[in-house]
Design a protein around this motif. Structure first.
Motif, short mmCIF file in Angstrom:
data_model
loop_
_atom_site.label_atom_id
_atom_site.label_comp_id
_atom_site.label_asym_id
_atom_site.label_seq_id
_atom_site.Cartn_x
_atom_site.Cartn_y
_atom_site.Cartn_z
N ASP A 246 0.71 -1.10 -0.06
CA ASP A 246 0.06 0.24 0.12
C ASP A 246 0.91 1.33 0.03
O ASP A 246 0.55 2.28 -0.67
CB ASP A 246 -0.75 -0.08 1.26
CG ASP A 246 -2.12 -1.03 1.12
OD1 ASP A 246 -2.31 -1.74 0.05
OD2 ASP A 246 -2.57 -1.28 1.86
N ALA A 247 2.03 1.17 0.86
CA ALA A 247 2.86 2.34 0.74
C ALA A 247 3.50 2.67 -0.29
O ALA A 247 3.87 3.66 -0.74
CB ALA A 247 3.97 2.56 2.11
N VAL A 248 3.98 1.48 -1.13
CA VAL A 248 4.81 1.60 -2.67
C VAL A 248 3.76 2.14 -3.50
O VAL A 248 4.23 2.79 -4.50
CB VAL A 248 5.51 0.30 -2.75
CG1 VAL A 248 5.90 0.48 -4.08
CG2 VAL A 248 6.29 -0.07 -1.66
N GLY A 249 2.42 1.63 -3.43
CA GLY A 249 1.63 2.13 -4.22
C GLY A 249 1.15 3.59 -4.19
O GLY A 249 0.85 4.20 -5.35
N ALA A 250 1.49 4.23 -3.15
CA ALA A 250 1.39 5.70 -2.98
C ALA A 250 2.35 6.48 -3.48
O ALA A 250 2.45 7.56 -3.58
CB ALA A 250 0.78 6.16 -1.65
N VAL A 285 8.43 4.01 3.55
CA VAL A 285 8.54 2.84 2.73
C VAL A 285 9.65 1.98 3.19
O VAL A 285 9.70 0.74 3.04
CB VAL A 285 8.44 3.05 1.30
CG1 VAL A 285 8.94 1.80 0.33
CG2 VAL A 285 6.93 3.39 0.71
N ARG A 286 10.50 2.84 3.26
CA ARG A 286 11.91 2.21 3.77
C ARG A 286 11.82 1.37 5.16
O ARG A 286 12.20 0.26 5.59
CB ARG A 286 13.14 3.17 4.03
CG ARG A 286 14.31 2.68 4.88
CD ARG A 286 15.26 3.97 4.70
NE ARG A 286 16.49 3.49 5.54
CZ ARG A 286 16.73 3.51 6.84
NH1 ARG A 286 15.56 4.20 7.35
NH2 ARG A 286 17.42 3.24 7.49
N LEU A 287 10.82 1.82 6.13
CA LEU A 287 10.76 1.39 7.57
C LEU A 287 9.68 0.20 7.17
O LEU A 287 10.15 -0.93 7.81
CB LEU A 287 9.78 2.33 8.40
CG LEU A 287 11.13 3.57 8.97
CD1 LEU A 287 10.05 4.49 9.78
CD2 LEU A 287 12.39 3.26 9.59
N LEU A 288 8.83 0.33 6.23
CA LEU A 288 7.84 -0.87 6.17
C LEU A 288 8.51 -2.03 5.44
O LEU A 288 8.25 -3.09 5.72
CB LEU A 288 6.52 -0.21 5.54
CG LEU A 288 5.82 0.63 6.12
CD1 LEU A 288 4.49 1.06 5.11
CD2 LEU A 288 5.08 -0.25 7.48
N SER A 318 17.84 -5.56 -2.14
CA SER A 318 18.22 -4.70 -3.09
C SER A 318 17.39 -3.27 -2.88
O SER A 318 17.90 -2.37 -2.89
CB SER A 318 18.32 -5.16 -4.54
OG SER A 318 19.15 -6.33 -4.76
N ALA A 319 16.13 -3.51 -2.96
CA ALA A 319 15.22 -2.27 -2.85
C ALA A 319 15.63 -1.70 -1.25
O ALA A 319 15.64 -0.59 -1.34
CB ALA A 319 13.87 -3.05 -2.56
N GLY A 320 15.94 -2.39 -0.11
CA GLY A 320 16.24 -1.51 1.08
C GLY A 320 17.62 -1.00 0.83
O GLY A 320 17.77 0.17 1.48
N GLN A 321 18.45 -1.36 0.02
CA GLN A 321 19.83 -0.54 0.02
C GLN A 321 19.62 0.49 -0.86
O GLN A 321 20.22 1.56 -0.52
CB GLN A 321 20.72 -1.57 -0.78
CG GLN A 321 21.29 -2.86 0.15
CD GLN A 321 22.22 -3.59 -0.99
OE1 GLN A 321 22.13 -3.54 -2.02
NE2 GLN A 321 22.86 -4.76 -0.12
#
Length: 382
Positions: A246-250, A285-288, A318-321
């Motif tokens: 949901d957060a990425v979708g925003a 998004v990083r925290l989630l 990879s996304a977190g980095q």
């Protein structure tokens, strides 16, 4: 704690930095896991422990963050100016990051990384040249520049001013002063964070947290309904994944997928010293994403609750980095902007800090592009 105290705010010991990093990551991981699987745990116990773990992790992270931010900004100044950013040298000792580094044989280590660069000798300036021009000529610039001479480019006929500094020398001097200003401000903040960390590690509050965490190795206070098999782990981890989606979708991923879209530079000249509001959704998004990655690791450690998707762990990493780089660049840009608001700095220093701020905002944009590429590409494969 002993190693951290002996190392000092300059971060002199690798063992101390490694121990503090492991303690910080462990506290963060335990706190995130307790947050995700909170319904399976004793609510009163988990609600009391999670804020304490967040306090410990945040206290230990500040000193590390200030040191990395200073190194990042000085490296960017070196890259942007094309020459190592000079720092004060007193008594044959170069002060770098708060740690004296000797200069031997006319060789110094450039600030922000790189190889060893010979210290150029001061150019010979005629005795008739003003002192301000001689000082500017001694500052290393992007290329060889002739020292200003009276009557050449600075007399009344040329519209100049006696004693003025050449633009190349002024910009190099501005970059040097910007680096020194950032070093003073961030080293002061780092020293205060080190003192706060030492005070926290020696407090009764820290020892209470350590005792509570030590009990987790033998017994975990579970809720009454969660004492059976770990069948409830999957739904709770799925909820964490749904919150992440949901957060990425925003997020404006469509715009972030276009390189050089200049979205991160919007409102760069605002007078509001608060952080960029457009960065907040990306930080969330990083925290989630971190919570979802921790939940994924918990499921993979349970044989009967292995999640679907063999490459999910690599994708999340990879996304977190990419989002970590986004956070670091955003905070570095905020530090450059705060330094530019320092009263009574020279125009060349303010210009160098403005260029540095724009450079870090470009890094924010590049991190968003990298995240979008990882996330959308993996979704297309699925």
């Amino acid at each position: 704690m002993r190693l951290h105290r002996e190392a000092g705010p300059a971060g002199g010991g690798a063992a101390s930095a490694d121990a503090a990093a492991r303690l910080r990551r462990s506290a963060r991981r335990i706190s995130g896991t307790l947050h995700t699987f909170r319904p399976m745990l004793d609510r009163e116990w988990s609600d009391a422990l999670r804020p304490e773990l967040a306090w410990l992790s945040g206290t230990l992270a500040r000193e590390h963050a200030y040191g990395d931010r200073l190194e990042r900004l000085l490296a960017a100044l070196t890259r942007l100016s094309g020459t190592p950013v000079p720092v004060p040298v007193r008594g044959g000792v170069q002060v770098r990051g708060g740690v004296p580094a000797p200069v031997r044989g006319g060789v110094q280590v450039p600030v922000g990384g790189g190889g060893r660069v010979p210290v150029p000798p001061a150019p010979q300036v005629p005795a008739t040249v003003p002192a301000a021009a001689a000082a500017a000529a001694s500052v290393p610039g992007p290329g060889p520049a002739a020292a200003p001479v009276p009557g050449q480019g600075q007399g009344q006929g040329s519209g100049g001013r006696a004693g003025s500094v050449e633009p190349a020398g002024a910009l190099a001097l501005g970059a040097a002063k910007a680096g020194a200003l950032l070093e003073r401000q961030l080293n002061l903040a780092r020293t205060r964070a080190h003192s706060a960390a030492l005070q926290a590690l020696g407090s009764a509050r820290f020892h209470a947290v350590a005792d509570s965490v030590a009990l987790l190795a033998s017994e975990v206070p579970l809720a009454g309904a969660a004492a059976g098999p770990p069948s409830g782990l999957g739904p709770l981890a799925a909820e964490a994944g749904a919150r992440l989606l949901d957060a990425v979708g925003a997020l404006p991923l469509l715009r972030a997928g276009h390189p050089y879209n200049a979205e991160a530079l919007a409102h760069g000249l605002t007078a509001d010293p608060a952080p960029q509001p457009q960065d907040a959704p990306w930080h969330q998004v990083r925290l989630l994403l971190r919570l979802h990655r921790y939940a994924d690791e918990v499921l993979r450690s349970v044989p009967d609750a292995v999640p679907d998707g063999a490459g999910e762990g690599a994708r999340l990493l990879s996304a977190g980095q990419a989002l970590d780089r986004h956070r670091d660049a955003s905070e570095a840009a905020a530090a450059a902007s705060a330094a530019a608001r320092t009263p009574r700095i020279t125009p060349a220093t303010a210009y160098a800090l403005g260029v540095l701020h724009a450079d870090q905002r470009h890094e924010v944009e590049a991190a968003r592009y990298a995240f979008q590429r990882v996330w959308v590409r993996e979704e297309a494969r699925v």
